[in-house]
Structure formats: C-alpha cells, structure tokens
Design a protein around this motif. Structure first.
Motif, mmCIF file in Angstrom:
data_model
loop_
_atom_site.group_PDB
_atom_site.id
_atom_site.type_symbol
_atom_site.label_atom_id
_atom_site.label_comp_id
_atom_site.label_asym_id
_atom_site.label_seq_id
_atom_site.Cartn_x
_atom_site.Cartn_y
_atom_site.Cartn_z
ATOM 1 N N LEU A 1 0.839 -1.206 0.000
ATOM 2 C CA LEU A 1 0.000 0.000 0.000
ATOM 3 C C LEU A 1 0.865 1.243 0.000
ATOM 4 O O LEU A 1 1.384 1.641 1.039
ATOM 5 C CB LEU A 1 -0.899 0.001 1.234
ATOM 6 N N HIS A 2 1.038 1.851 -1.190
ATOM 7 C CA HIS A 2 1.828 3.086 -1.237
ATOM 8 C C HIS A 2 0.954 4.288 -0.900
ATOM 9 O O HIS A 2 1.430 5.399 -0.739
ATOM 10 C CB HIS A 2 2.436 3.269 -2.628
ATOM 11 N N THR A 3 -0.348 4.030 -0.845
ATOM 12 C CA THR A 3 -1.301 5.117 -0.597
ATOM 13 C C THR A 3 -1.155 5.675 0.812
ATOM 14 O O THR A 3 -1.046 4.904 1.762
ATOM 15 C CB THR A 3 -2.731 4.548 -0.713
ATOM 16 N N PRO A 4 -1.184 6.991 0.947
ATOM 17 C CA PRO A 4 -1.204 7.548 2.307
ATOM 18 C C PRO A 4 -2.476 7.087 3.027
ATOM 19 O O PRO A 4 -3.495 6.837 2.378
ATOM 20 C CB PRO A 4 -1.254 9.059 2.075
ATOM 21 N N THR A 5 -2.396 6.981 4.334
ATOM 22 C CA THR A 5 -3.566 6.534 5.105
ATOM 23 C C THR A 5 -4.676 7.585 5.016
ATOM 24 O O THR A 5 -4.414 8.780 5.158
ATOM 25 C CB THR A 5 -3.158 6.339 6.576
ATOM 26 N N LEU A 6 -5.881 7.120 4.768
ATOM 27 C CA LEU A 6 -7.028 8.035 4.725
ATOM 28 C C LEU A 6 -7.606 8.167 6.141
ATOM 29 O O LEU A 6 -7.402 7.283 6.980
ATOM 30 C CB LEU A 6 -8.096 7.486 3.776
ATOM 31 N N PRO A 7 -8.355 9.254 6.381
ATOM 32 C CA PRO A 7 -8.951 9.408 7.720
ATOM 33 C C PRO A 7 -10.031 8.361 7.990
ATOM 34 O O PRO A 7 -10.565 7.757 7.063
ATOM 35 C CB PRO A 7 -9.573 10.816 7.669
ATOM 36 N N ARG A 8 -10.317 8.135 9.272
ATOM 37 C CA ARG A 8 -11.446 7.271 9.692
ATOM 38 C C ARG A 8 -12.433 8.223 10.372
ATOM 39 O O ARG A 8 -12.440 8.349 11.619
ATOM 40 C CB ARG A 8 -10.979 6.206 10.693
ATOM 41 N N PRO A 9 -13.266 8.948 9.609
ATOM 42 C CA PRO A 9 -14.042 10.052 10.198
ATOM 43 C C PRO A 9 -14.966 9.620 11.332
ATOM 44 O O PRO A 9 -15.680 8.634 11.216
ATOM 45 C CB PRO A 9 -14.870 10.583 9.017
ATOM 46 N N MET A 10 -14.896 10.347 12.396
ATOM 47 C CA MET A 10 -15.759 10.222 13.587
ATOM 48 C C MET A 10 -15.629 8.904 14.339
ATOM 49 O O MET A 10 -16.404 8.635 15.254
ATOM 50 C CB MET A 10 -17.237 10.449 13.225
#
Ligand code: KG4
Ligand code: ZN
Length: 398
Positions: A256-265
């Motif tokens: 996974l080269h993708t930056p971590t996305l947020p986990r909203p709320m």
C-alpha cells in the motif's frame, strides 16, 4: 387452493433506481409460526442509464419507473400462473382513474389496456414504498398502487423502505424462497442500514419498534463509494467497482503506497457518521494526477478499509452501549464482501449474531416491501389512498 389464513401481498418499490414488483404469500405473526413464499418477482435496474450522470437522476428514474411498472406487474402475474382472468369493465372507475393518475400519463396509457384485458388477481393488499427516497420516483409507485387499489378494491399498505431492509434481513436465507421462516435470533436488535441514500444505526427492542440512534451527517456510505469511484475514473454504481479493485490489490498482496485516509468520527463518542471528508481526502490525492492501475487499486483498498473500519467500529460501540444481541445489516453497501467479512469476524468475537441477506437481496427489491407490508396488513394498518403521499425524508422511528 390456498390456505385461508394466509395473505397475498403485492409489493411495489420505486424509491430509487430499481423498479420492482413482486407477489408473496405469507402467514402467521412474526415469530416461529410465520412463513412466506415468493410467488412472483420482477425487477429492472436503471443503474446503467444513470451511469453517465454518476448518480441517480430523479426525472429519468421517474420516467423509467412509469415505463417499467406495467410490464413488471404482467411478468409477476404470469409467473404465478393466474392470467388470463375475465376482463375488467372499468365503467365509472375510468374517471376516478384519470384523476388518480393525472401526473402519470405514460403509466396510465399502459395501465388502461392492461386492466381491461385482465381481471382482478387473487391478492389481499398492495404494499408500496412511500419513503424515504426520491420523491418523483416514489410518487410513480404510489400512484400505481392507488390505481390498482381502486380498480381491484384492495387496501394499500404504505411501507418505509428502511423497515423493508430490516425485515428482509431478519429472514432465513433460502435459495428457492418457499416457506421461508424468521431466523432464530434475540432482541435487542441493532440494524446497520447502509445504502446510496442512507447510513443509519437503528435499535429495535422488539419487532416493529425502531429508534434511530445514529446517522450520517453528510454523505451516505454508498454515496461515498459512488463519488470516490468517479474520482478514480470507475463506473456507476461505484461500490462493486471499488470492491473489485480493492480485492485485486489484496489478492496480489500489493504494497500500500497510498497515504492513510482518515477514519471520520470513529473515535467520537456518538453513533453518527460522516463520509464527505473521506471523499475530499481522496480528491486531494488524485487531483491533477494520472494514476497508474496499481495506484488506483491501492486507493480503492485504503478507501474500502477506511469505510469498513468506521462502520464496524461504530456498530461495535452501539452493541456495547445498548447490549444488542443481534445485528441486522441491510442496504446496497451490505453486498460488499470486505465489509461483510469484517462484520462477521468482529461480531463473532463480541458474541453477537449477524444477520445479513445474500448480496442479491441486499440491494433494493420489492420482496422487502411486501414482507414489511404484510406485518402491517396483519394489523390492518392500511393507508388512506386520499392522503397517501411520498415522503422523501421519511424517518424510521416509532
Ligand atoms: O440499497 P441500494 O440498492 O439503493 C439505495 O440507495 O437505496 O444501494 C445502492 C448503493 C450504491 O451506492 C452502490 O454503490 C452501493 O449500494 N453498493 C455497494 C456494493 N454494491 C452496491 N457498495 C459497496 N460495495 C458493494 N459491493
Ligand atoms: Zn435501499
């Protein structure tokens, strides 16, 4: 011959981009003496038509529902082998029909010859979705139900679409849908409803009682899948497309080269959701870039993981807070393999039962409407055709 305590319910669903009609036969109260069978079922999905708009276009949905309803009804009646019946003579009903169908000229043009060629089928009530959903789309189904109710002289049950998802999720799975029973489970039940228009947690302490305990403050989970798919240049509906790419990335064990996305709320002490920030985060990552296939796969996977983390995390929080023994899941997003897998493994550790319909019944259909309608019909909770109207924002709280 049919057993005289059972009821036949015609189900009609037009709240979004699926036009669906079905006929079920059911008997008994909710519980061990209840069983139902599917006698006929027909559905046309408009998803491909809405694809170019990247979402459901209300007036196109309305037009297509009007075009599809009579052919679908014919198909359902043929499946149950009760056509042809003696002709119906419309007489004075014609004038009332014209009035009821004032806003549905295309539907009326198909309905008149249909009614004149066929008699009244052996049906006890008509269950129709009256909300939530797209109002122009809902109205077509409602007006169709009103017209049939008038000519056939049978009552209408107005059904909340979300209740339909919940009730169908509570049924046993069966391939043939004959003599289907209620699953064995215990209340309190927590329903996780995840679709293109909704993301909700609903608590039921008993059957037929609903309390909304949390919902999305902006986009629904399915809407987020659809919007992110669009950002990645994938087709509509986006859920299955993202899910396919994410699965491919997992299958090949791609890093996974993708930056971590947020986990909203996720960490907030409530049961609400928010998915629009997640979509914006993806937008920032893809803006002005030409993504490689591998990058798209990675992003699809990270996005799916983020949505799954939030859905599972919030569901667990609600199970603990309300002591739920069972979780039912409904709505199109519950067709998602990764979300199903995560819910199953997490709930098993929490000693909580998971009820989730097979993917083909997770998306919108008329069976769920007929089933929920049956339980209202049992209690003679019928709608008054004179005042029945579409409720786009109808909530599920009793
Ligand atoms: O319940 P539904 O058929 O219609 C309503 O919105 O009421 O849900 C449709 C939504 C769409 O947003 C679609 O992208 C999503 O369900 N969906 C999925 C999957 N299949 C359908 N989302 C994630 N993964 C899937 N496999
Ligand atoms: Zn739905």
């Amino acid at each position: 011959m049919r057993y005289n305590l059972c009821m036949r319910i015609l189900g009609i669903e037009t709240s979004c981009d699926e036009t669906a009609v079905c006929l079920i036969e059911a008997e008994g109260n909710f519980g061990s003496d209840f069983s139902w069978s599917l006698l006929g079922n027909a559905l046309i999905s408009q998803a491909a038509m809405h694809a170019e708009f990247g979402g459901v276009f209300p007036n196109l949905a309305k037009r297509e529902h009007a075009k599809n309803l009579v052919p679908l009804l014919k198909e359902v009646l043929h499946q149950m082998d009760i056509l042809p019946l003696p002709r119906t003579v419309l007489g004075t009903q014609r004038t009332v029909l014209d009035e009821v169908m004032q806003r549905e000229p295309e539907l009326l043009a198909q309905l008149i010859p249909f009614l004149e060629q066929h008699g009244k089928p052996d049906i006890d009530a008509i269950a129709v979705t009256y909300g939530p959903g797209l109002e122009p789309a809902l109205w077509v189904g409602i007006n169709f139900a009103k017209a049939l109710s008038l000519v056939w002289d049978i009552p209408i049950v107005a059904v909340n679409h979300m209740e339909g998802h919940i009730v169908l999720s509570m049924m046993e799975h069966s391939d043939i849908l004959k003599n289907v029973r209620v699953s064995e489970f215990e209340f309190p039940v927590l329903a996780l409803l995840i679709s293109g228009g909704h993301t909700e947690l609903v608590l039921s302490k008993t059957f037929d009682e609903y309390r909304l305990i949390g919902q999305t403050r902006d986009d629904a989970a399915g809407e987020a899948f659809d919007k992110v798919a669009r950002l990645l240049g994938l087709g509509y509906p986006g859920g299955p497309e993202i899910s396919r790419l994410a699965a491919e990335s997992r299958l090949h064990g791609l890093p996974l080269h993708t930056p971590t996305l947020p986990r909203p709320m996720l960490r907030e002490d409530n049961f609400d959701f928010s998915f629009s920030g997640l979509k914006t985060a993806v937008l920032r990552l893809v803006e002005g870039k030409e993504l490689s296939g591998e990058e798209k796969m990675g992003l699809a996977r990270e996005f799916e993981d983020a949505v799954a983390d939030v859905l599972v995390g919030k569901t667990m929080r609600a199970i603990e807070e309300y002591g739920a023994n069972t979780v039912v899941v409904g709505g199109g997003v519950s067709a998602n393999t990764e979300i199903r897998r995560r819910l199953a493994s997490t709930l098993s550790t929490a000693n909580c039962q998971l009820l989730i319909p097979p993917p083909e019944l997770a998306t919108d259909n008329a069976i769920m409407i007929a089933l929920a309608g049956y339980f209202h019909a049992l209690k003679k909770e019928y709608a008054d055709p004179a005042t029945l109207s579409a409720k786009g924002n109808l909530e599920l709280t009793t």
